[in-house]
Write an enzyme that holds these catalytic residues in place. Structure first.
Site, mmCIF file in Angstrom:
data_model
loop_
_atom_site.group_PDB
_atom_site.id
_atom_site.type_symbol
_atom_site.label_atom_id
_atom_site.label_comp_id
_atom_site.label_asym_id
_atom_site.label_seq_id
_atom_site.Cartn_x
_atom_site.Cartn_y
_atom_site.Cartn_z
ATOM 1 N N LYS A 155 0.808 -1.222 0.000
ATOM 2 C CA LYS A 155 0.000 0.000 0.000
ATOM 3 C C LYS A 155 0.839 1.269 0.000
ATOM 4 O O LYS A 155 0.339 2.344 -0.338
ATOM 5 C CB LYS A 155 -0.964 0.002 1.187
ATOM 6 C CG LYS A 155 -1.994 -1.114 1.127
ATOM 7 C CD LYS A 155 -2.962 -0.954 -0.028
ATOM 8 C CE LYS A 155 -4.003 -2.054 -0.028
ATOM 9 N NZ LYS A 155 -4.960 -1.920 -1.129
HETATM 10 C C1 PLP Z 1 -2.968 -7.245 3.851
HETATM 11 C C2 PLP Z 1 -3.569 -7.002 2.518
HETATM 12 N N1 PLP Z 1 -3.450 -7.949 1.593
HETATM 13 C C3 PLP Z 1 -3.996 -7.799 0.371
HETATM 14 C C4 PLP Z 1 -4.710 -6.676 0.040
HETATM 15 C C5 PLP Z 1 -5.320 -6.599 -1.326
HETATM 16 O O1 PLP Z 1 -4.681 -5.685 -2.173
HETATM 17 P P1 PLP Z 1 -5.546 -4.800 -3.124
HETATM 18 O O2 PLP Z 1 -6.364 -3.880 -2.279
HETATM 19 O O3 PLP Z 1 -4.551 -4.068 -3.961
HETATM 20 O O4 PLP Z 1 -6.410 -5.694 -3.942
HETATM 21 C C6 PLP Z 1 -4.867 -5.673 0.995
HETATM 22 C C7 PLP Z 1 -5.693 -4.502 0.715
HETATM 23 O O5 PLP Z 1 -6.261 -3.882 1.575
HETATM 24 C C8 PLP Z 1 -4.265 -5.829 2.262
HETATM 25 O O6 PLP Z 1 -4.377 -4.885 3.222
#
Ligand code: PLP
Length: 348
Positions: free
Chosen positions: A47
């Protein structure tokens, strides 16, 4: 005086995370599997990329100026990235999360100076108490503020299109055949897949979803089926809404994972590959095992491990929590966990 190797601040270490060969997973799946380990980002998750991209863009466009406020609805990781940016650039950071957030993640957000509001995880997205509605309402009444709103912000896709995608293509020397990533907001998979498929349209992209999320059915049947929604523990995997940031047409297939299998797989990964990832990383590895029939020995598979396991010491890596939630307390689970570990050690 400036040092040749100095970084002006910690944000200059965002991105360029390594891909790491997974020896045991590769042995079992009989192909070459690499993990893109996003925990190497300074905020310990993928993120950082999109938070930095979104704030830089808002600044360039004059949507936020000195003394402004950055608002987000977050399961913790985007909030952490934004809190870092706010700490450095002097913005106020106001985050709305849910009761699903771990103690550690909440403590980190506060340590970085963010204001954290906890909303019920069970609230529907349109409920006035949901973390989406409350974040939007805070933004509406706050001048000089931005609501990053990662679920409907193209920056979430672009941030990965311009960084994660090119990195993976370079790191795999154009040999990539399969790209596997969890889908929450969908930014990671969508931006990266868009770039990768532009380089080679034959690259297969597999999304990882949770049982209890609406995404898989929407992808397969085009139906938003609320009856699919139920609580689960795999933070960041799946959704109870259809985010505007999932490019469904760039995803070839979805695989769904349940709590126990995803969490146990993360615990196994720590003991076999020495990589401490979060529940979503475990879910992604579990999904790889479901995909086994898809791979040939000559393939090159990259799986994203979205964040670091230290955010889950009181949950995923706490035996008592695992047992009291029913993820370790059946004899079958225990036997399977031990067999997994032994099997991996012997290469099956
Ligand atoms: C720990 C974690 N894994 C995976 C994701 C998924 O990624 P994306 O939001 O880019 O699909 C998030 C998103 O909030 C996350 O916080």
């Amino acid at each position: 005086m400036r040092l040749k190797e100095e970084r002006e601040n910690i944000l200059q270490t965002v991105g360029d995370t390594p891909i790491i060969f997974l020896k045991d997973v590769s042995k079992v799946l009989k192909t070459r599997v690499y993990a893109k380990v996003e925990a190497f980002n300074p905020g310990h998750s993928a993120k950082d990329r999109i938070a930095l991209y979104a704030v830089n863009k808002a600044e360039e466009e004059g949507r936020i100026t000195e003394g402004g406020t950055i608002i987000e609805s977050t399961s913790g990781n985007t909030g952490r990235s934004l809190a870092m940016i706010c700490a450095l650039r002097g913005y106020k950071c106001v985050l709305f999360s849910t009761t699903k957030i771990s103690f550690e993640k909440q403590a980190i957000l506060k340590a970085l100076g963010a204001e954290v509001h906890i909303c019920p995880a069970s609230a529907k997205s349109t409920d006035p108490e949901s973390y989406y509605t409350r974040a939007q309402a805070y933004h509406d009444r706050t001048p000089n503020s931005i609501y990053v709103n990662q679920y409907y912000n193209d920056c979430n896709i672009e941030g990965h299109y311009y960084s994660t995608g090119p990195e993976i293509w370079r790191q795999t020397e154009g040999k990539l055949t399969h790209y596997v990533a969890c889908v929450g907001s969908g930014g990671t998979i969508s931006g990266t897949a868009k770039f990768l498929k532009e380089q080679n349209k034959d690259v297969k992209v597999f999304g990882v979803d949770a049982f209890g999320s609406v995404l898989t059915k929407f992808h397969e049947e085009g139906v938003f089926d609320e009856s699919q929604i139920r609580p689960y523990k795999l933070d960041g995997v799946g959704k109870n809404i259809i985010p505007g940031t999932v490019l469904f047409d760039r995803i070839d297939k979805f695989y769904q994972v349940n709590d126990a299998e995803g969490l146990q797989r993360a615990r196994t990964l720590a003991r076999t590959e020495a990589i401490l990832t979060g529940p979503s990383g475990g879910a992604a590895i579990e999904a790889l095992y479901q995909m086994k029939g898809e791979f040939k020995p000559t393939d090159c598979v990259v799986v994203v491990l979205p964040d670091h396991g230290t955010g889950y010491l009181s949950t995923l890596y706490n035996d008592e929590w695992m047992s009291s939630n029913g993820f370790l307390n059946t004899e079958e689970d225990q036997v399977e966990l031990v067999e997994n570990l032994n099997g991996l050690k012997q290469g099956y």
